[in-house]
Design a protein around this motif. Structure first.
Motif, PDB file in Angstrom:
ATOM      1  N   LEU A 177      18.443   5.005 -13.908  1.00 18.24           N
ATOM      2  CA  LEU A 177      18.517   4.438 -14.992  1.00 18.24           C
ATOM      3  C   LEU A 177      17.325   3.976 -15.755  1.00 18.24           C
ATOM      4  N   HIS A 178      16.249   3.754 -15.248  1.00 15.69           N
ATOM      5  CA  HIS A 178      14.724   3.534 -15.783  1.00 15.69           C
ATOM      6  C   HIS A 178      14.313   4.738 -16.453  1.00 15.69           C
ATOM      7  N   ASP A 179      14.468   6.000 -15.965  1.00 13.87           N
ATOM      8  CA  ASP A 179      13.956   6.939 -16.521  1.00 13.87           C
ATOM      9  C   ASP A 179      14.182   7.259 -17.885  1.00 13.87           C
ATOM     10  N   ARG A 180      15.726   6.775 -18.102  1.00 13.88           N
ATOM     11  CA  ARG A 180      16.448   6.967 -19.373  1.00 13.88           C
ATOM     12  C   ARG A 180      16.292   5.690 -20.222  1.00 13.88           C
ATOM     13  N   PHE A 181      16.043   4.750 -19.671  1.00 18.88           N
ATOM     14  CA  PHE A 181      15.860   3.275 -20.493  1.00 18.88           C
ATOM     15  C   PHE A 181      15.118   2.489 -19.455  1.00 18.88           C
ATOM     16  N   PRO A 182      14.042   1.930 -19.974  1.00 20.11           N
ATOM     17  CA  PRO A 182      13.282   2.376 -21.111  1.00 20.11           C
ATOM     18  C   PRO A 182      12.508   3.428 -20.854  1.00 20.11           C
ATOM     19  N   GLY A 183      12.295   3.959 -19.518  1.00 24.32           N
ATOM     20  CA  GLY A 183      11.165   5.089 -19.496  1.00 24.32           C
ATOM     21  C   GLY A 183       9.997   4.542 -19.233  1.00 24.32           C
ATOM     22  N   GLY A 184       9.118   5.710 -18.744  1.00 29.73           N
ATOM     23  CA  GLY A 184       7.879   5.498 -18.442  1.00 29.73           C
ATOM     24  C   GLY A 184       7.501   5.362 -17.045  1.00 29.73           C
ATOM     25  N   GLU A 185       6.525   4.969 -16.636  1.00 32.33           N
ATOM     26  CA  GLU A 185       6.230   4.561 -15.310  1.00 32.33           C
ATOM     27  C   GLU A 185       6.956   3.749 -14.551  1.00 32.33           C
ATOM     28  N   PRO A 186       7.532   4.432 -13.192  1.00 28.01           N
ATOM     29  CA  PRO A 186       8.464   3.548 -12.403  1.00 28.01           C
ATOM     30  C   PRO A 186       7.575   2.161 -12.183  1.00 28.01           C
ATOM     31  N   PRO A 187       8.218   1.079 -12.203  1.00 29.99           N
ATOM     32  CA  PRO A 187       7.348  -0.201 -11.802  1.00 29.99           C
ATOM     33  C   PRO A 187       7.517  -0.464 -10.104  1.00 29.99           C
ATOM     34  N   GLY A 188       6.484  -1.287  -9.882  1.00 28.19           N
ATOM     35  CA  GLY A 188       6.726  -1.934  -8.504  1.00 28.19           C
ATOM     36  C   GLY A 188       6.754  -0.847  -7.311  1.00 28.19           C
ATOM     37  N   ILE A 189       5.880   0.053  -7.411  1.00 25.70           N
ATOM     38  CA  ILE A 189       5.489   1.002  -6.459  1.00 25.70           C
ATOM     39  C   ILE A 189       4.091   1.077  -5.824  1.00 25.70           C
ATOM     40  N   VAL A 190       4.041   0.704  -4.828  1.00 27.59           N
ATOM     41  CA  VAL A 190       2.395   0.849  -4.281  1.00 27.59           C
ATOM     42  C   VAL A 190       2.327   1.885  -3.075  1.00 27.59           C
ATOM     43  N   ARG A 191       1.294   2.750  -3.228  1.00 27.41           N
ATOM     44  CA  ARG A 191       0.973   3.759  -2.436  1.00 27.41           C
ATOM     45  C   ARG A 191      -0.045   3.354  -1.524  1.00 27.41           C
ATOM     46  N   GLY A 192       0.331   3.559  -0.146  1.00 26.77           N
ATOM     47  CA  GLY A 192      -0.540   2.947   0.847  1.00 26.77           C
ATOM     48  C   GLY A 192      -0.727   3.995   2.151  1.00 26.77           C
ATOM     49  N   GLY A 193      -1.141   3.514   3.220  1.00 29.07           N
ATOM     50  CA  GLY A 193      -1.735   4.357   4.408  1.00 29.07           C
ATOM     51  C   GLY A 193      -0.476   4.246   5.430  1.00 29.07           C
ATOM     52  N   ASP A 194      -0.864   4.521   6.391  1.00 26.47           N
ATOM     53  CA  ASP A 194       0.081   4.734   7.690  1.00 26.47           C
ATOM     54  C   ASP A 194       0.928   3.252   7.985  1.00 26.47           C
ATOM     55  N   ARG A 195       0.491   1.974   7.879  1.00 27.41           N
ATOM     56  CA  ARG A 195       0.719   0.935   8.430  1.00 27.41           C
ATOM     57  C   ARG A 195       1.212   0.185   6.878  1.00 27.41           C
ATOM     58  N   LEU A 196       2.376  -0.526   7.163  1.00 25.29           N
ATOM     59  CA  LEU A 196       2.915  -1.744   6.120  1.00 25.29           C
ATOM     60  C   LEU A 196       1.848  -2.800   6.224  1.00 25.29           C
ATOM     61  N   PRO A 197       1.650  -3.499   5.025  1.00 25.17           N
ATOM     62  CA  PRO A 197       1.072  -4.733   4.897  1.00 25.17           C
ATOM     63  C   PRO A 197       1.498  -5.955   5.582  1.00 25.17           C
ATOM     64  N   ALA A 198       0.844  -6.399   6.730  1.00 24.30           N
ATOM     65  CA  ALA A 198       1.453  -7.770   7.452  1.00 24.30           C
ATOM     66  C   ALA A 198       1.966  -8.717   6.566  1.00 24.30           C
TER      67      ALA A 198
END
Length: 436
Positions: A233-254
């Motif tokens: 739904l965000h792709d259609r409204f309001p569109g733009g960069e998807p929020p709340g996404i973090v790209r990291g390494g192999d481990r999850l932050p503690a």
């Protein structure tokens, strides 16, 4: 009060207190034990009131979000006076989630408390019920919990005073119309209607958000489905960069980031969702401990006329680790043809964690999902998209994982006696969210 005391005595042997230290959950949950130890064996006390009052009556307990339903909970409550709470869950507040009732209740409170201007019927007849409702609501402010559901404890008071507020507004509107103030009456009426619409929208949005996304009990598959819908739904409204996404390494932050954050492990090896204090998996691949298998189970010795390719032992589905320290997810065909799934971590446990027996035809191919996730401590087996075994436990890294074979010895057969084939796992949601 007498009826309450009688029921309480019949259940617990005390007239008013609750023996929380005898509750089974209190004996197995570390957070509950810490709260009881810090508060003298009770989960009630005035020390909790500064925190609960500040949270339940703050006027800004909402957040605007770019994802459906475009509204969210505020950060978890700030603890005052060093109190040790059992649970600090997400929660809005009375004025933020119920603005219409709040305004009407304030009007009703003023009308109920002020001296009557006539000897006829007045709102003073509501004073005793209002005081009773206040007393009942006050207990909620002294408990070691903050959660949105506790706002319902204020409903009797709000409805009682809100009814008085409606009465006063209608009486005022009638008097204003006689004096030619119709325009002002319409303006006030439109404001109340607007507050009602906001109240309904806020509660609907928060209910959907908690039920489908923030509730700790929501299955990971349903959580992933809801997030797919949100970002679609965000792709259609309001569109733009998807929020709340973090790209990291192999481990999850503690220390998980803000609730609602998505964390991408490596190159979409896994996609995880932060609930603010822990992680939930949305998508896994073989690198993060998920295998999708097409399986036809072998017959038992009792079912086979020749005994060839028949077995009554544990059959390897996915095996990893080293000799003496193997992680085994296996299946065992019972004499009656049913299948039991199990997990054993050698060196960490001496007995199998087993599923209830599952009715599966020996000649039918089933879709079996196996999860052994070290990041969330999850072991799960699903058959045809139905979970039959789910564990939260210590999971060792799945090094050198193999499907349908066991080269590490132990209580698992060397090879799977039926047919087993590994199917590809595609992290479609993660690929879509990170394509930009």
């Amino acid at each position: 009060i007498a009826l309450y005391a009688g029921v309480n005595f019949a259940k617990f042997g005390t007239f008013f207190s609750l023996p929380l230290d005898q509750q089974y959950f209190s004996q197995i949950n570390a957070a509950r034990q810490a709260a009881l130890d810090a508060n003298g064996g009770s989960l009630f006390g005035l020390r909790f009131a500064p925190t609960t009052i500040a949270q339940f009556f703050r006027p800004d307990a909402l957040r605007i979000d770019s994802l459906f339903p475009w509204i969210g909970f505020p950060p978890r409550a700030h603890v005052f006076a060093g109190a040790t709470f059992d649970t600090l869950d997400v929660s809005s507040s009375v004025p933020s989630s119920m603005p219409a009732l709040t305004v009407l209740a304030i009007i009703g409170l003023v009308g109920t408390a002020r001296p009557p201007a006539t000897d006829g019927p007045t709102l003073r007849v509501l004073r005793a019920p209002v005081l009773g409702a206040i007393a009942g609501s006050f207990v909620t402010l002294t408990i070691a919990f903050v959660a949105h559901r506790y706002l319902s404890d204020f409903m009797p008071l709000l409805v009682l005073l809100g009814a008085a507020g409606v009465h006063l507004l209608l009486r005022w509107a009638r008097a204003r119309r006689r004096d030619g103030g119709t325009r002002l009456v319409r303006l006030v009426g439109a404001g109340i209607v607007a507050l009602v619409v906001v109240s309904v929208g806020v509660n609907l949005g928060l209910a959907v958000l908690y039920q489908r996304k923030l509730n700790p009990g929501v299955p990971e598959s349903e959580l992933a489905s809801f997030l797919r819908f949100q970002y679609h739904l965000h792709d259609r409204f309001p569109g733009g960069e998807p929020p709340g996404i973090v790209r990291g390494g192999d481990r999850l932050p503690a220390d998980p980031p803000r609730a609602g954050t998505l964390y991408v492990v490596d190159d979409c090896d896994g996609l995880y969702f932060s609930v603010g204090y822990d992680w939930r998996a949305l998508e896994r691949t073989e690198a993060t401990g998920r295998w999708r298998l097409s399986v036809r189970f072998p017959p038992t010795v009792a079912q086979s006329s020749t005994g060839a390719d028949a077995t009554d032992g544990w059959q390897p589905l996915v095996t990893s680790g080293t000799a003496g320290a193997a992680n085994s997810v296996a299946a065992r065909v019972l004499p009656d043809g049913r299948v039991r799934f199990g997990y054993l971590a050698e060196g960490l446990g001496e007995t199998w964690s087993e599923s209830p027996p599952q009715r599966l035809d020996a000649d039918r191919t089933a879709l079996v999902d196996v999860v052994t996730d070290t990041r969330t401590g999850t072991v799960q087996v699903s058959v045809d998209r139905r979970t039959v075994l789910g564990l939260s436990t210590v999971v060792r890294p799945a090094d050198n994982a193999v499907v349908g074979r066991n080269d590490l010895g132990g209580p698992v057969d060397t090879t799977f006696g039926g047919d087993i084939r590994e199917l590809p796992v595609e992290p479609t949601l993660c690929r879509r969210l990170t394509r930009r």
